[in-house]
Scaffold this motif. Structure first.
Motif, PDB file in Angstrom:
ATOM      1  N   ALA A 306     -14.875 -14.906   0.963  1.00  0.00           N
ATOM      2  CA  ALA A 306     -15.542 -15.438  -0.210  1.00  0.00           C
ATOM      3  C   ALA A 306     -14.915 -15.767  -1.245  1.00  0.00           C
ATOM      4  O   ALA A 306     -15.495 -16.601  -2.182  1.00  0.00           O
ATOM      5  CB  ALA A 306     -16.702 -14.108  -0.477  1.00  0.00           C
ATOM      6  N   LYS A 307     -13.464 -15.461  -1.368  1.00  0.00           N
ATOM      7  CA  LYS A 307     -12.908 -15.952  -2.654  1.00  0.00           C
ATOM      8  C   LYS A 307     -11.232 -16.100  -2.298  1.00  0.00           C
ATOM      9  O   LYS A 307     -10.933 -15.744  -1.211  1.00  0.00           O
ATOM     10  CB  LYS A 307     -12.753 -14.544  -3.747  1.00  0.00           C
ATOM     11  N   ALA A 308     -10.642 -16.881  -2.932  1.00  0.00           N
ATOM     12  CA  ALA A 308      -9.271 -17.463  -2.572  1.00  0.00           C
ATOM     13  C   ALA A 308      -8.320 -16.403  -2.821  1.00  0.00           C
ATOM     14  O   ALA A 308      -8.319 -15.258  -3.853  1.00  0.00           O
ATOM     15  CB  ALA A 308      -8.746 -18.673  -3.541  1.00  0.00           C
ATOM     16  N   PHE A 309      -7.237 -16.203  -2.048  1.00  0.00           N
ATOM     17  CA  PHE A 309      -6.216 -15.168  -2.060  1.00  0.00           C
ATOM     18  C   PHE A 309      -5.694 -15.314  -3.278  1.00  0.00           C
ATOM     19  O   PHE A 309      -5.209 -16.624  -3.797  1.00  0.00           O
ATOM     20  CB  PHE A 309      -5.415 -15.316  -0.806  1.00  0.00           C
ATOM     21  N   LYS A 310      -5.451 -14.188  -3.979  1.00  0.00           N
ATOM     22  CA  LYS A 310      -4.437 -14.335  -5.334  1.00  0.00           C
ATOM     23  C   LYS A 310      -3.163 -13.745  -5.251  1.00  0.00           C
ATOM     24  O   LYS A 310      -2.053 -14.381  -5.465  1.00  0.00           O
ATOM     25  CB  LYS A 310      -5.193 -13.533  -6.452  1.00  0.00           C
ATOM     26  N   ARG A 311      -3.024 -12.503  -4.862  1.00  0.00           N
ATOM     27  CA  ARG A 311      -1.689 -11.839  -4.478  1.00  0.00           C
ATOM     28  C   ARG A 311      -1.905 -10.494  -3.928  1.00  0.00           C
ATOM     29  O   ARG A 311      -2.823 -10.041  -3.403  1.00  0.00           O
ATOM     30  CB  ARG A 311      -0.923 -11.449  -6.082  1.00  0.00           C
ATOM     31  N   ASP A 312      -0.719 -10.086  -3.201  1.00  0.00           N
ATOM     32  CA  ASP A 312      -0.614  -8.957  -2.491  1.00  0.00           C
ATOM     33  C   ASP A 312      -0.658  -7.595  -3.464  1.00  0.00           C
ATOM     34  O   ASP A 312      -0.252  -7.717  -4.711  1.00  0.00           O
ATOM     35  CB  ASP A 312       0.539  -8.938  -1.605  1.00  0.00           C
ATOM     36  N   ILE A 313      -1.373  -6.617  -2.742  1.00  0.00           N
ATOM     37  CA  ILE A 313      -1.237  -5.310  -3.443  1.00  0.00           C
ATOM     38  C   ILE A 313       0.045  -4.627  -3.202  1.00  0.00           C
ATOM     39  O   ILE A 313       0.419  -4.614  -2.028  1.00  0.00           O
ATOM     40  CB  ILE A 313      -2.629  -4.508  -3.092  1.00  0.00           C
ATOM     41  N   ASP A 314       0.877  -4.156  -4.063  1.00  0.00           N
ATOM     42  CA  ASP A 314       2.194  -3.665  -3.946  1.00  0.00           C
ATOM     43  C   ASP A 314       1.888  -2.072  -3.596  1.00  0.00           C
ATOM     44  O   ASP A 314       1.588  -1.405  -4.145  1.00  0.00           O
ATOM     45  CB  ASP A 314       3.360  -3.774  -4.988  1.00  0.00           C
ATOM     46  N   TRP A 315       1.908  -2.105  -2.208  1.00  0.00           N
ATOM     47  CA  TRP A 315       1.750  -0.691  -1.817  1.00  0.00           C
ATOM     48  C   TRP A 315       2.646   0.381  -2.240  1.00  0.00           C
ATOM     49  O   TRP A 315       4.012   0.163  -2.031  1.00  0.00           O
ATOM     50  CB  TRP A 315       1.531  -0.573  -0.203  1.00  0.00           C
ATOM     51  N   SER A 316       2.281   1.543  -2.864  1.00  0.00           N
ATOM     52  CA  SER A 316       3.104   2.504  -3.319  1.00  0.00           C
ATOM     53  C   SER A 316       2.837   3.922  -3.109  1.00  0.00           C
ATOM     54  O   SER A 316       1.564   4.002  -2.728  1.00  0.00           O
ATOM     55  CB  SER A 316       3.517   2.274  -4.582  1.00  0.00           C
ATOM     56  N   ILE A 317       3.707   4.860  -3.331  1.00  0.00           N
ATOM     57  CA  ILE A 317       2.947   6.110  -3.109  1.00  0.00           C
ATOM     58  C   ILE A 317       1.944   6.823  -4.096  1.00  0.00           C
ATOM     59  O   ILE A 317       1.101   7.555  -3.903  1.00  0.00           O
ATOM     60  CB  ILE A 317       4.138   7.423  -3.139  1.00  0.00           C
ATOM     61  N   HIS A 318       1.991   5.882  -5.127  1.00  0.00           N
ATOM     62  CA  HIS A 318       0.987   6.033  -6.317  1.00  0.00           C
ATOM     63  C   HIS A 318      -0.502   5.665  -5.942  1.00  0.00           C
ATOM     64  O   HIS A 318      -1.652   6.395  -6.002  1.00  0.00           O
ATOM     65  CB  HIS A 318       1.366   5.618  -7.567  1.00  0.00           C
ATOM     66  N   ASN A 319      -0.492   4.246  -5.458  1.00  0.00           N
ATOM     67  CA  ASN A 319      -1.795   3.785  -5.273  1.00  0.00           C
ATOM     68  C   ASN A 319      -2.263   4.136  -3.795  1.00  0.00           C
ATOM     69  O   ASN A 319      -3.505   3.762  -3.491  1.00  0.00           O
ATOM     70  CB  ASN A 319      -1.954   2.157  -5.568  1.00  0.00           C
ATOM     71  N   LEU A 320      -1.395   4.115  -2.858  1.00  0.00           N
ATOM     72  CA  LEU A 320      -1.939   4.729  -1.307  1.00  0.00           C
ATOM     73  C   LEU A 320      -2.597   5.903  -1.300  1.00  0.00           C
ATOM     74  O   LEU A 320      -3.455   6.433  -0.462  1.00  0.00           O
ATOM     75  CB  LEU A 320      -0.830   4.457  -0.442  1.00  0.00           C
ATOM     76  N   SER A 321      -2.332   6.770  -2.338  1.00  0.00           N
ATOM     77  CA  SER A 321      -2.761   8.213  -2.434  1.00  0.00           C
ATOM     78  C   SER A 321      -4.167   8.194  -2.994  1.00  0.00           C
ATOM     79  O   SER A 321      -4.928   9.292  -2.816  1.00  0.00           O
ATOM     80  CB  SER A 321      -1.753   9.039  -2.946  1.00  0.00           C
ATOM     81  N   LYS A 322      -4.528   7.514  -3.737  1.00  0.00           N
ATOM     82  CA  LYS A 322      -5.704   7.153  -4.550  1.00  0.00           C
ATOM     83  C   LYS A 322      -6.866   7.051  -3.570  1.00  0.00           C
ATOM     84  O   LYS A 322      -7.016   6.268  -2.589  1.00  0.00           O
ATOM     85  CB  LYS A 322      -5.872   6.249  -5.592  1.00  0.00           C
ATOM     86  N   ASN A 323      -8.070   7.805  -3.858  1.00  0.00           N
ATOM     87  CA  ASN A 323      -9.368   7.494  -2.863  1.00  0.00           C
ATOM     88  C   ASN A 323     -10.195   6.426  -3.266  1.00  0.00           C
ATOM     89  O   ASN A 323     -11.328   6.684  -3.579  1.00  0.00           O
ATOM     90  CB  ASN A 323      -9.959   8.932  -2.997  1.00  0.00           C
ATOM     91  N   GLN A 324      -9.747   5.410  -3.548  1.00  0.00           N
ATOM     92  CA  GLN A 324     -10.448   4.079  -3.768  1.00  0.00           C
ATOM     93  C   GLN A 324      -9.640   2.921  -3.369  1.00  0.00           C
ATOM     94  O   GLN A 324      -8.695   2.834  -3.087  1.00  0.00           O
ATOM     95  CB  GLN A 324     -10.433   4.092  -5.083  1.00  0.00           C
ATOM     96  N   LYS A 325     -10.641   1.764  -2.971  1.00  0.00           N
ATOM     97  CA  LYS A 325     -10.019   0.501  -2.849  1.00  0.00           C
ATOM     98  C   LYS A 325      -9.189  -0.106  -3.881  1.00  0.00           C
ATOM     99  O   LYS A 325      -9.519   0.288  -4.910  1.00  0.00           O
ATOM    100  CB  LYS A 325     -11.062  -0.313  -2.211  1.00  0.00           C
ATOM    101  N   HIS A 326      -8.283  -0.852  -3.515  1.00  0.00           N
ATOM    102  CA  HIS A 326      -7.531  -1.547  -4.451  1.00  0.00           C
ATOM    103  C   HIS A 326      -8.279  -2.883  -4.679  1.00  0.00           C
ATOM    104  O   HIS A 326      -8.772  -3.769  -3.836  1.00  0.00           O
ATOM    105  CB  HIS A 326      -6.091  -1.847  -4.149  1.00  0.00           C
ATOM    106  N   PHE A 327      -8.183  -3.338  -6.050  1.00  0.00           N
ATOM    107  CA  PHE A 327      -8.816  -4.502  -6.457  1.00  0.00           C
ATOM    108  C   PHE A 327      -7.884  -5.387  -7.317  1.00  0.00           C
ATOM    109  O   PHE A 327      -7.084  -4.631  -8.143  1.00  0.00           O
ATOM    110  CB  PHE A 327     -10.138  -4.471  -7.234  1.00  0.00           C
ATOM    111  N   VAL A 328      -7.813  -6.700  -7.242  1.00  0.00           N
ATOM    112  CA  VAL A 328      -7.157  -7.419  -8.123  1.00  0.00           C
ATOM    113  C   VAL A 328      -7.772  -7.796  -9.469  1.00  0.00           C
ATOM    114  O   VAL A 328      -8.849  -8.344  -9.277  1.00  0.00           O
ATOM    115  CB  VAL A 328      -6.666  -8.780  -7.406  1.00  0.00           C
ATOM    116  N   GLU A 329      -7.061  -7.458 -10.569  1.00  0.00           N
ATOM    117  CA  GLU A 329      -7.768  -7.519 -11.799  1.00  0.00           C
ATOM    118  C   GLU A 329      -8.196  -9.067 -12.115  1.00  0.00           C
ATOM    119  O   GLU A 329      -7.172  -9.827 -11.742  1.00  0.00           O
ATOM    120  CB  GLU A 329      -7.156  -7.130 -13.009  1.00  0.00           C
ATOM    121  N   PRO A 330      -9.154  -9.155 -12.660  1.00  0.00           N
ATOM    122  CA  PRO A 330      -9.309 -10.979 -12.888  1.00  0.00           C
ATOM    123  C   PRO A 330      -8.434 -11.338 -14.113  1.00  0.00           C
ATOM    124  O   PRO A 330      -8.121 -10.939 -14.803  1.00  0.00           O
ATOM    125  CB  PRO A 330     -10.881 -10.815 -13.404  1.00  0.00           C
ATOM    126  N   ASP A 331      -8.013 -12.775 -14.004  1.00  0.00           N
ATOM    127  CA  ASP A 331      -7.284 -13.229 -15.010  1.00  0.00           C
ATOM    128  C   ASP A 331      -7.943 -13.226 -16.404  1.00  0.00           C
ATOM    129  O   ASP A 331      -8.987 -13.467 -16.413  1.00  0.00           O
ATOM    130  CB  ASP A 331      -6.674 -14.641 -14.492  1.00  0.00           C
TER     131      ASP A 331
END
Length: 331
Positions: A306-331
């Motif tokens: 539905a949308k074009a690829f913008k960038r990868d999510i940098d997986w880290s111990i901080h964001n992988l432990s959060k109980n929520q999907k990751h989202f790319v902030e709009p420009d």
């Protein structure tokens, strides 16, 4: 890959045997010198023997298979062993402090310091070498009992160094009170290390996050990442001795059938188990992707993008432990 128990048993037997030998050496040194500081070190070596014996039993028990009463195995006994060892060390520290104060008030003559110094130096070398290897093997096998026993021996080696310094000053100055003062300083060092062992044991029993372990698991995922592993979150890792229990949420394409999902989850687990070392148990919850995930999804042939690829999510111990999907902030 099952972590070999042989190296754990071999090294804890070495530790127990060494503790018994060094206890005999230290009491011999005390008999020759009548030094209160050496007596304190000898009394603390009794704790070493008891602690190593309990560590041996805990390693034996942790190696037993799962049963109906212990569905996650018996690995956590090693954390209890670590805390028990810390408690024994604190008791030894209090005991040594009381003895030191009594000898400060009622000093006794010291003799044959040359023999005593050589014997204590021997214990420093043996404790230091074995303590180092116990911690090294303990870290490679994720054995808290071995790590705690190794730290105990290293502490014992440091304690003996303090005694050597105190006795050296006594020889140079002739001041008898230095012997008891060195013993009192030794009791404080022992007390602190015992407290840190208990603190670490309590943290492990309460499943406190291990940042170093979490970082290693995250790096494994990043090294084996597939384009269809769209997102990982709510990752938690529990340690049961040498075994690990990992649960997380894995986001996959929502239009995949059950067979594709099953194969992807199996591949995800296989990548972790191969490089994590030891037995790993998984609980993977699969989430369907959302349109917002397209911005960091690299699946090139996706038929419903539905949308074009913008960038990868940098997986880290901080964001992988959060109980929520990751989202790319709009420009």
């Amino acid at each position: 890959m099952q972590v070999s128990q042989n190296s754990k048993f071999r090294w804890i037997i070495v530790s127990l045997s060494l503790s018994i030998i060094l206890m005999a050496i230290k009491f011999t040194a005390y008999y020759l010198t009548r030094s209160n500081a050496i007596l304190s070190d000898a009394l603390e070596s009794i704790i070493n023997v008891i602690a190593s014996s309990f560590a041996f039993y805990s390693i034996y028990l942790s190696s037993q298979p799962k049963d109906k009463d212990h569905p996650y195995g018996h690995g956590k006994i090693e954390y209890f062993s670590s805390g028990f060892e810390g408690a024994l060390i604190i008791i030894a520290g209090v005991w040594i402090a009381i003895e030191a104060v009594q000898h400060l008030l009622h000093p006794q003559p010291i003799q044959h310091l040359d023999w005593g110094l050589w014997l204590i130096l021997l214990t420093v070398l043996l404790n230091g070498v074995v303590g180092y290897y116990l911690q090294k093997v303990g870290k490679s096998t994720r054995s808290e009992a071995l790590i705690a026993d190794g730290k105990h021996l290293m502490t014992d080696s440091l304690s003996s160094v303090l005694i050597l310094i105190g006795l050296g000053l006594l020889i140079l100055t002739g001041l008898q009170w230095i012997d008891s003062a060195a013993s009192l300083v030794l009791s404080l060092v022992i007390f602190y290390n015992g407290f840190m062992l208990i603190r670490g044991s309590a943290a492990a029993l309460m499943d406190q996050t291990d940042p170093e372990l979490m970082e290693s698991i995250v790096n494994i995922l990043k090294n084996h990442k597939r384009d269809y592993w769209i997102d990982v979150h709510n990752m938690r890792i529990q340690k049961y001795g040498s075994d690990l229990h990992i649960d997380c949420h894995l986001t996959l394409p929502y239009y995949w059938d059950l067979r594709q999902v099953h194969e992807a989850v199996h591949e995800f687990e296989e990548a972790l188990e191969k490089d994590a070392g030891g037995y790993v148990e998984f609980f993977i919850h699969v989430d369907p992707c959302l349109p917002e995930c397209c911005k960091y999804c690299r699946l090139a042939d996706c038929p419903v993008r539905a949308k074009a690829f913008k960038r990868d999510i940098d997986w880290s111990i901080h964001n992988l432990s959060k109980n929520q999907k990751h989202f790319v902030e709009p420009d």
